[in-house]
Motif scaffolding. Structure first.
Motif, PDB file in Angstrom:
ATOM      1  N   GLY A 117       0.825  -1.209   0.000  1.00 15.21           N
ATOM      2  CA  GLY A 117       0.000   0.000   0.000  1.00 15.21           C
ATOM      3  C   GLY A 117       0.855   1.254   0.000  1.00 15.21           C
ATOM      4  O   GLY A 117       0.565   2.229  -0.708  1.00 15.21           O
ATOM      5  N   ASP A 118       1.937   1.228   0.769  1.00 13.28           N
ATOM      6  CA  ASP A 118       2.830   2.393   0.832  1.00 13.28           C
ATOM      7  C   ASP A 118       3.512   2.633  -0.510  1.00 13.28           C
ATOM      8  O   ASP A 118       3.700   3.775  -0.931  1.00 13.28           O
ATOM      9  CB  ASP A 118       3.883   2.199   1.934  1.00 13.28           C
ATOM     10  N   LEU A 119       3.905   1.526  -1.156  1.00 11.65           N
ATOM     11  CA  LEU A 119       4.557   1.661  -2.462  1.00 11.65           C
ATOM     12  C   LEU A 119       3.581   2.319  -3.447  1.00 11.65           C
ATOM     13  O   LEU A 119       3.944   3.259  -4.163  1.00 11.65           O
ATOM     14  CB  LEU A 119       4.994   0.277  -2.969  1.00 11.65           C
ATOM     15  N   GLU A 120       2.359   1.863  -3.454  1.00  8.48           N
ATOM     16  CA  GLU A 120       1.348   2.420  -4.355  1.00  8.48           C
ATOM     17  C   GLU A 120       1.132   3.913  -4.055  1.00  8.48           C
ATOM     18  O   GLU A 120       1.050   4.744  -4.956  1.00  8.48           O
ATOM     19  CB  GLU A 120       0.047   1.624  -4.173  1.00  8.48           C
ATOM     20  N   ARG A 121       1.093   4.239  -2.781  1.00  7.93           N
ATOM     21  CA  ARG A 121       0.891   5.616  -2.337  1.00  7.93           C
ATOM     22  C   ARG A 121       2.047   6.509  -2.825  1.00  7.93           C
ATOM     23  O   ARG A 121       1.842   7.583  -3.377  1.00  7.93           O
ATOM     24  CB  ARG A 121       0.876   5.566  -0.804  1.00  7.93           C
ATOM     25  N   VAL A 122       3.267   6.028  -2.659  1.00 10.76           N
ATOM     26  CA  VAL A 122       4.435   6.812  -3.078  1.00 10.76           C
ATOM     27  C   VAL A 122       4.425   7.003  -4.599  1.00 10.76           C
ATOM     28  O   VAL A 122       4.722   8.094  -5.107  1.00 10.76           O
ATOM     29  CB  VAL A 122       5.749   6.123  -2.609  1.00 10.76           C
ATOM     30  N   LEU A 123       4.023   5.958  -5.322  1.00  9.95           N
ATOM     31  CA  LEU A 123       4.018   6.056  -6.786  1.00  9.95           C
ATOM     32  C   LEU A 123       2.936   7.015  -7.274  1.00  9.95           C
ATOM     33  O   LEU A 123       3.057   7.600  -8.344  1.00  9.95           O
ATOM     34  CB  LEU A 123       3.850   4.667  -7.406  1.00  9.95           C
ATOM     35  N   GLN A 124       1.907   7.190  -6.463  1.00  8.71           N
ATOM     36  CA  GLN A 124       0.897   8.186  -6.842  1.00  8.71           C
ATOM     37  C   GLN A 124       1.456   9.602  -6.731  1.00  8.71           C
ATOM     38  O   GLN A 124       1.102  10.477  -7.502  1.00  8.71           O
ATOM     39  CB  GLN A 124      -0.333   8.049  -5.950  1.00  8.71           C
ATOM     40  N   TYR A 125       2.320   9.792  -5.750  1.00  3.72           N
ATOM     41  CA  TYR A 125       2.942  11.117  -5.621  1.00  3.72           C
ATOM     42  C   TYR A 125       4.018  11.344  -6.683  1.00  3.72           C
ATOM     43  O   TYR A 125       4.277  12.467  -7.071  1.00  3.72           O
ATOM     44  CB  TYR A 125       3.545  11.293  -4.225  1.00  3.72           C
ATOM     45  N   ARG A 152      11.601   7.039  -1.119  1.00  3.43           N
ATOM     46  CA  ARG A 152      12.118   5.994  -0.218  1.00  3.43           C
ATOM     47  C   ARG A 152      11.891   6.386   1.240  1.00  3.43           C
ATOM     48  O   ARG A 152      11.497   5.579   2.075  1.00  3.43           O
ATOM     49  CB  ARG A 152      13.609   5.778  -0.498  1.00  3.43           C
ATOM     50  N   ALA A 153      12.124   7.661   1.528  1.00  2.69           N
ATOM     51  CA  ALA A 153      11.902   8.147   2.897  1.00  2.69           C
ATOM     52  C   ALA A 153      10.413   8.060   3.267  1.00  2.69           C
ATOM     53  O   ALA A 153      10.065   7.741   4.398  1.00  2.69           O
ATOM     54  CB  ALA A 153      12.401   9.580   3.032  1.00  2.69           C
ATOM     55  N   LEU A 154       9.540   8.313   2.296  1.00  2.00           N
ATOM     56  CA  LEU A 154       8.096   8.269   2.568  1.00  2.00           C
ATOM     57  C   LEU A 154       7.590   6.871   2.862  1.00  2.00           C
ATOM     58  O   LEU A 154       6.548   6.698   3.493  1.00  2.00           O
ATOM     59  CB  LEU A 154       7.322   8.808   1.358  1.00  2.00           C
ATOM     60  N   MET A 155       8.308   5.873   2.373  1.00  2.00           N
ATOM     61  CA  MET A 155       7.899   4.477   2.593  1.00  2.00           C
ATOM     62  C   MET A 155       7.810   4.154   4.087  1.00  2.00           C
ATOM     63  O   MET A 155       7.124   3.226   4.478  1.00  2.00           O
ATOM     64  CB  MET A 155       8.877   3.513   1.913  1.00  2.00           C
ATOM     65  N   CYS A 156       8.538   4.912   4.902  1.00  2.00           N
ATOM     66  CA  CYS A 156       8.505   4.664   6.353  1.00  2.00           C
ATOM     67  C   CYS A 156       7.412   5.475   7.048  1.00  2.00           C
ATOM     68  O   CYS A 156       7.371   5.540   8.273  1.00  2.00           O
ATOM     69  CB  CYS A 156       9.857   4.996   6.974  1.00  2.00           C
ATOM     70  N   ARG A 157       6.553   6.108   6.292  1.00  2.00           N
ATOM     71  CA  ARG A 157       5.436   6.899   6.840  1.00  2.00           C
ATOM     72  C   ARG A 157       5.857   7.908   7.901  1.00  2.00           C
ATOM     73  O   ARG A 157       5.342   7.890   9.036  1.00  2.00           O
ATOM     74  CB  ARG A 157       4.409   5.981   7.474  1.00  2.00           C
ATOM     75  N   PRO A 158       6.800   8.766   7.584  1.00  2.00           N
ATOM     76  CA  PRO A 158       7.229   9.754   8.584  1.00  2.00           C
ATOM     77  C   PRO A 158       6.159  10.821   8.812  1.00  2.00           C
ATOM     78  O   PRO A 158       5.310  11.041   7.945  1.00  2.00           O
ATOM     79  CB  PRO A 158       8.458  10.391   7.920  1.00  2.00           C
ATOM     80  N   ARG A 159       6.231  11.466   9.969  1.00  2.00           N
ATOM     81  CA  ARG A 159       5.372  12.633  10.216  1.00  2.00           C
ATOM     82  C   ARG A 159       6.158  13.925  10.026  1.00  2.00           C
ATOM     83  O   ARG A 159       5.592  14.990   9.842  1.00  2.00           O
ATOM     84  CB  ARG A 159       4.775  12.550  11.617  1.00  2.00           C
ATOM     85  N   ALA A 187      -0.766  18.562   2.666  1.00  2.00           N
ATOM     86  CA  ALA A 187      -2.225  18.690   2.678  1.00  2.00           C
ATOM     87  C   ALA A 187      -2.895  17.326   2.834  1.00  2.00           C
ATOM     88  O   ALA A 187      -3.864  17.192   3.575  1.00  2.00           O
ATOM     89  CB  ALA A 187      -2.695  19.362   1.387  1.00  2.00           C
ATOM     90  N   GLU A 188      -2.368  16.323   2.150  1.00  2.00           N
ATOM     91  CA  GLU A 188      -3.079  15.040   2.089  1.00  2.00           C
ATOM     92  C   GLU A 188      -2.648  14.076   3.185  1.00  2.00           C
ATOM     93  O   GLU A 188      -3.394  13.197   3.570  1.00  2.00           O
ATOM     94  CB  GLU A 188      -2.869  14.399   0.708  1.00  2.00           C
ATOM     95  N   GLU A 189      -1.419  14.225   3.682  1.00  2.00           N
ATOM     96  CA  GLU A 189      -0.933  13.264   4.680  1.00  2.00           C
ATOM     97  C   GLU A 189      -0.559  13.935   5.997  1.00  2.00           C
ATOM     98  O   GLU A 189      -0.085  13.272   6.920  1.00  2.00           O
ATOM     99  CB  GLU A 189       0.301  12.531   4.145  1.00  2.00           C
ATOM    100  N   GLY A 190      -0.664  15.248   6.033  1.00  2.05           N
ATOM    101  CA  GLY A 190      -0.318  15.958   7.260  1.00  2.05           C
ATOM    102  C   GLY A 190       1.171  15.977   7.546  1.00  2.05           C
ATOM    103  O   GLY A 190       1.588  16.160   8.688  1.00  2.05           O
ATOM    104  N   LEU A 191       1.990  15.778   6.516  1.00  2.00           N
ATOM    105  CA  LEU A 191       3.447  15.758   6.711  1.00  2.00           C
ATOM    106  C   LEU A 191       3.962  17.163   7.058  1.00  2.00           C
ATOM    107  O   LEU A 191       3.495  18.156   6.507  1.00  2.00           O
ATOM    108  CB  LEU A 191       4.117  15.269   5.419  1.00  2.00           C
ATOM    109  N   SER A 192       4.921  17.218   7.982  1.00  2.00           N
ATOM    110  CA  SER A 192       5.630  18.466   8.281  1.00  2.00           C
ATOM    111  C   SER A 192       7.013  18.356   7.651  1.00  2.00           C
ATOM    112  O   SER A 192       7.581  17.265   7.593  1.00  2.00           O
ATOM    113  CB  SER A 192       5.778  18.653   9.789  1.00  2.00           C
ATOM    114  N   ILE A 193       7.538  19.486   7.196  1.00  2.00           N
ATOM    115  CA  ILE A 193       8.764  19.442   6.392  1.00  2.00           C
ATOM    116  C   ILE A 193       9.745  20.522   6.835  1.00  2.00           C
ATOM    117  O   ILE A 193       9.372  21.683   7.007  1.00  2.00           O
ATOM    118  CB  ILE A 193       8.418  19.631   4.891  1.00  2.00           C
TER     119      ILE A 193
END
Ligand SMILES: Nc1ncnc2c1ncn2[C@@H]1O[C@H](COP(=O)(O)OP(=O)(O)OP(=O)(O)O)[C@@H](O)[C@H]1O
Ligand SMILES: [Mg+2]
Length: 248
Positions: A117-125, A152-159, A187-193
């Motif tokens: 699921g994470d791989l699919e999610r990353v490929l959508q981005y 690759r970093a997103l695959m670990c679902r960081p906040r 916006a979509e995942e609530g990630l802080s950067i």
């Protein structure tokens, strides 16, 4: 710090050997914030990010993530808490395929279904990565490699994601694509950067807050709309100098 801050850095001091390079750096990253540290060569940007990621040992100061003091924790512990670090230089595994690169951070995970699921999610981005899944990482363009290390970093679902100079050497259009993706992730995942850049020009349109770091000191902080070009210039080069260019 308010509960609206995901990261709080307080009075950070660190050095290499006897040479101190950060002299009391303080700032916050709000939840869903995009904060940029801008500054010239040797300002201490990478040292700051490395300290948050756990790679650099602090002389003093504190780092708080989601209310928990993480100062001095190892990179592995910090990453497990939800902070992803994308260092400068786009370190892809050149001979592994794009897909293998993306999966490389997940081998220890037991939730294999969620990894798909994470791989699919990353490929959508990053649809460009999907087109190149079977190609070796080393054959990708600079922009694609940047997307790959972020993916690759997103695959670990960081906040919280820490990214060191993603724009370096990339064409303006690719930089735009990368930052537009950051805005979507937020916006979509609530990630802080928290991002390092040499020039404020590239982050003016995207960052909520910009701080100029020079000589290991935060010279100025503000929103892109409140920071004037001349204030940025003075902070970047030092007031009274006549160098031109990069800061604006
Ligand atoms: N591993 C190290 N050992 C010794 N000195 C270091 C080390 N890493 C950085 N420094 C020094 O610390 C200072 C800050 O470096 P740092 O890499 O944090 O700056 P920066 O703002 O990221 O610069 P750049 O724009 O070149 O990436 C510089 O004077 C640098 O030479
Ligand atoms: Mg650096």
């Amino acid at each position: 710090m308010t509960s609206a801050d995901i990261l709080q850095v307080r009075d950070l001091r660190l050095g290499y050997g006897r040479k101190m390079v950060l002299h009391g750096v303080s700032f916050e990253v709000p939840v869903r914030g995009l904060v940029a540290i801008v500054g010239p060569n040797g300002a201490g940007k990478s040292s700051t990010l490395g300290a948050v990621a756990g790679g650099n040992s602090l002389a003093s100061g504190s780092i708080t993530f989601e209310g928990e003091n993480i100062s001095g924790a190892s990179p592995e512990v910090i990453s497990a808490k939800g902070i992803a670090f994308v260092p400068e230089g786009r370190h892809v595994f050149a001979s592994l395929t794009v897909e293998e690169n993306l999966r490389s951070g997940t081998f220890r995970r037991k939730d294999r279904g969620a990894v798909e699921g994470d791989l699919e999610r990353v490929l959508q981005y990053f649809p460009r990565l999907r087109e190149r899944l079977r190609q070796p990482g080393g054959k990708m363009s600079g922009g694609e490699q940047q997307m790959l290390v972020i993916g690759r970093a997103l695959m670990c679902r960081p906040r919280l994601m820490l990214i060191d100079e993603p724009s370096l050497g990339l064409a303006p259009k690719v930089v735009e694509e990368v930052y537009e993706t950051f805005l979507r992730l937020r916006a979509e995942e609530g990630l802080s950067i928290l991002v390092n850049e040499q020039s404020s020009r590239r982050v003016m349109r995207y960052a909520d807050e910009i701080m100029v770091l020079r000589d290991g000191i935060v010279q100025i902080r503000g929103t892109p709309s409140t920071l004037t070009a001349s204030a940025l210039h003075d902070a970047y080069f030092g007031a009274g100098t006549f160098e031109s260019g990069k800061a604006e």
